[in-house]
Design an enzyme around this catalytic site. Structure first.
Site, short mmCIF file in Angstrom:
data_model
loop_
_atom_site.label_atom_id
_atom_site.label_comp_id
_atom_site.label_asym_id
_atom_site.label_seq_id
_atom_site.Cartn_x
_atom_site.Cartn_y
_atom_site.Cartn_z
N LYS A 145 0.29 -5.65 9.88
CA LYS A 145 1.49 -5.06 9.27
C LYS A 145 2.15 -4.08 10.23
CE LYS A 145 2.86 -2.44 5.12
NZ LYS A 145 3.34 -1.18 5.74
N PRO B 112 0.84 -1.21 0.00
CA PRO B 112 0.00 0.00 0.00
C PRO B 112 0.87 1.26 0.00
CG PRO B 112 0.04 -1.01 2.18
CD PRO B 112 0.74 -1.96 1.27
N HIS C 87 7.67 0.28 8.08
CA HIS C 87 6.98 1.30 7.28
C HIS C 87 7.93 1.97 6.30
CE1 HIS C 87 2.82 3.12 7.69
NE2 HIS C 87 3.33 3.84 6.71
N THR D 214 -2.57 -1.94 9.70
CA THR D 214 -1.26 -1.37 10.03
C THR D 214 -1.26 -0.92 11.48
OG1 THR D 214 -0.95 -0.63 7.75
CG2 THR D 214 0.38 0.44 9.43
N SER E 194 -4.09 1.22 -0.18
CA SER E 194 -4.00 2.04 1.02
C SER E 194 -5.33 2.73 1.33
CB SER E 194 -2.92 3.10 0.84
OG SER E 194 -2.94 4.04 1.90
N GLN F 89 -5.84 -2.21 2.89
CA GLN F 89 -5.06 -1.82 4.07
C GLN F 89 -5.88 -0.82 4.87
OE1 GLN F 89 -3.55 1.54 4.31
NE2 GLN F 89 -2.98 1.10 6.42
N ARG G 263 9.71 5.14 7.47
CA ARG G 263 8.95 6.39 7.45
C ARG G 263 8.27 6.70 8.78
NH1 ARG G 263 7.70 8.29 2.49
NH2 ARG G 263 5.54 8.87 2.98
N TYR H 297 -6.41 1.92 7.97
CA TYR H 297 -6.16 2.85 9.07
C TYR H 297 -7.51 3.15 9.71
CZ TYR H 297 -1.47 4.07 7.24
OH TYR H 297 -0.17 4.05 6.80
N GLY I 111 10.41 -3.58 3.01
CA GLY I 111 11.47 -2.65 3.41
C GLY I 111 12.77 -2.88 2.67
N GLY I 112 13.12 -1.94 1.79
CA GLY I 112 14.42 -1.98 1.13
C GLY I 112 14.50 -2.83 -0.11
N ILE I 113 13.40 -3.35 -0.59
CA ILE I 113 13.43 -4.24 -1.76
C ILE I 113 13.66 -3.41 -3.02
CG2 ILE I 113 12.13 -5.89 -3.15
CD1 ILE I 113 12.83 -6.94 -0.39
#
Length: 394
Positions: free
Chosen positions: A263, A87, A287, A165, A116, A137, A290, A139, A319-321
């Site tokens: 998540k 998302p 995240h 999340t 998202s 996703q 972030r 919130y 993360g970081g892909i």
């Protein structure tokens, strides 16, 4: 074909990193830095990528493979690829196609897209445009009433899972956004926008498409009872009131009868608690660097979470892909699937759906090449024996 689309189709775009300068040229600085940046000193943002460099491969040579099976199965759903599109909020600001374009590209590639809450497109339109598997996703923006309405809409529209999340008690301090006036550009009045307007005017192509798309719209999937869709001016305040607690997962589970994915897990303790609250999968995630800065890279804590879960739920990671080798390392360390966010969002900002499709294709080709060079016939056959892992990670 636009200049951006020609650039994406060019042989020069051979890696995810090649999208960054194209995206930087196409969108205003505030939009690019929103996509590219992280919290505070961006320590975790950098560590997410650097951690992959500490893990090396142990290939099995003299193995001839004509092809490799890249498929996997998540939550009982067969996917052609072991990565999902994560998302990414405000995707419609990056390109008018936004979430619909990304979902369509994911579906065409045989993988899943996670929408998202902070989406510029209605969830029904995203689901209808995808042609594949779509997750929602969540919130808790707008309060429980707004969340329950979105959950019901997602159920009716045919979303397959809910991704909750848990790492946004407040929004992280993203210093680039503060300096660039992202808040003022998105939700401020005319006078507040004036100091930041020049950066927008330097990107006339983006500006024209943005205005033709209707500019800054309300959030169509956050419908506050008695008030209607939440306006962008309310987002920062709404996120500060949208922290998810373990108690919230109980009523969310009562509203949503499909699989729930939690998540934002970074410890074995939180992973166990998520399982106790009914999670079918957990996502090891900071995240994308972030939220809270100076937490470990997702890859570093993946083994701890896998051990704590002990096969009682699926473990995903993000993360970081940036490369197929990153995906393979995460799967070898126990991830059932991997979420890619910036990796496709750079393509979206650069050239819309064509950019997302190209990003997916780059990662797919990376994956197949890596498996063949490892001497591994399939994603399912990957395990830790293909890696050298630093002792400090044990």
């Amino acid at each position: 074909m636009t200049g951006a689309h020609r650039a994406v189709a060019s042989p020069r775009v051979v890696s995810i990193e090649d999208f960054r300068p194209i995206a930087r040229r196409r969108v205003p600085k505030a939009v690019f830095d929103y996509l590219d940046g992280g919290a505070e000193g961006e320590v975790t943002l950098r560590e997410n990528c650097r951690a992959f460099e500490e893990v090396t491969f142990r290939p099995r040579h003299a193995v001839a493979l004509e092809n490799c099976n890249l498929s996997t199965r998540v939550l009982g759903i067969d996917l052609s690829l072991p990565f999902l599109l994560a998302p990414v909020g405000y995707s419609r600001v990056m390109h008018p196609g936004g979430e619909v374009a990304a979902a369509r590209a994911a579906g065409a590639a045989g993988t899943a897209y996670i929408l998202s809450t902070i989406s510029g497109h209605k969830l029904e339109d995203v689901r209808a445009g995808s042609g594949g598997t779509v997750f929602y996703q969540l919130y808790l923006m707008g309060g429980r009433g707004a969340a329950e309405a979105a959950i019901e809409r997602a159920r009716v529209a045919g979303f397959s899972a809910l991704v909750v999340t848990i790492d946004t008690a407040v929004s992280g301090m993203r210093e680039r956004d503060f300096r660039n006036g992202m808040k003022e550009l998105v939700s401020g009045g005319l006078l507040a926008k004036i100091p930041f307007v020049p950066q927008v005017l330097r990107h006339p192509g983006w500006l024209v498409s943005f205005l033709l798309d209707g500019g800054m719209a309300a959030l169509p999937n956050v419908v506050v009872p008695g008030q209607g869709p939440m306006t962008l001016v309310d987002v920062s305040v709404a996120l500060a009131r949208a922290a998810v607690t373990w108690a919230d997962l109980r009523w969310i589970r009562e509203c949503w009868h499909g699989p729930i994915v939690v998540k934002g897990v970074l410890t074995g303790e939180d992973a166990r608690r998520a399982i106790d609250e009914g999670a079918a999968a957990v996502v090891v995630s900071n995240h994308g660097g972030r939220q809270l800065d100076c937490v470990p890279a997702s890859l570093r804590v993946l083994p701890e979470v896998v051990k704590a879960v002990n096969g009682q739920a699926e473990v995903w990671m993000d993360g970081g892909i940036r490369r197929g080798t990153d995906l393979v390392k995460a799967i070898c360390l126990g991830a059932r699937a991997v979420l890619c966010g910036r990796a496709y969002a750079y393509g979206l900002a650069a050239a819309g759906e064509a950019g997302v499709a190209r990003a997916i294709e780059i990662l797919r080709a990376d994956l197949e090449r890596t498996l063949r060079l490892l001497g591994c016939p399939s994603i399912a056959a990957l395990d830790r024996s293909y890696l050298n892992v630093p002792r400090s990670w044990e």
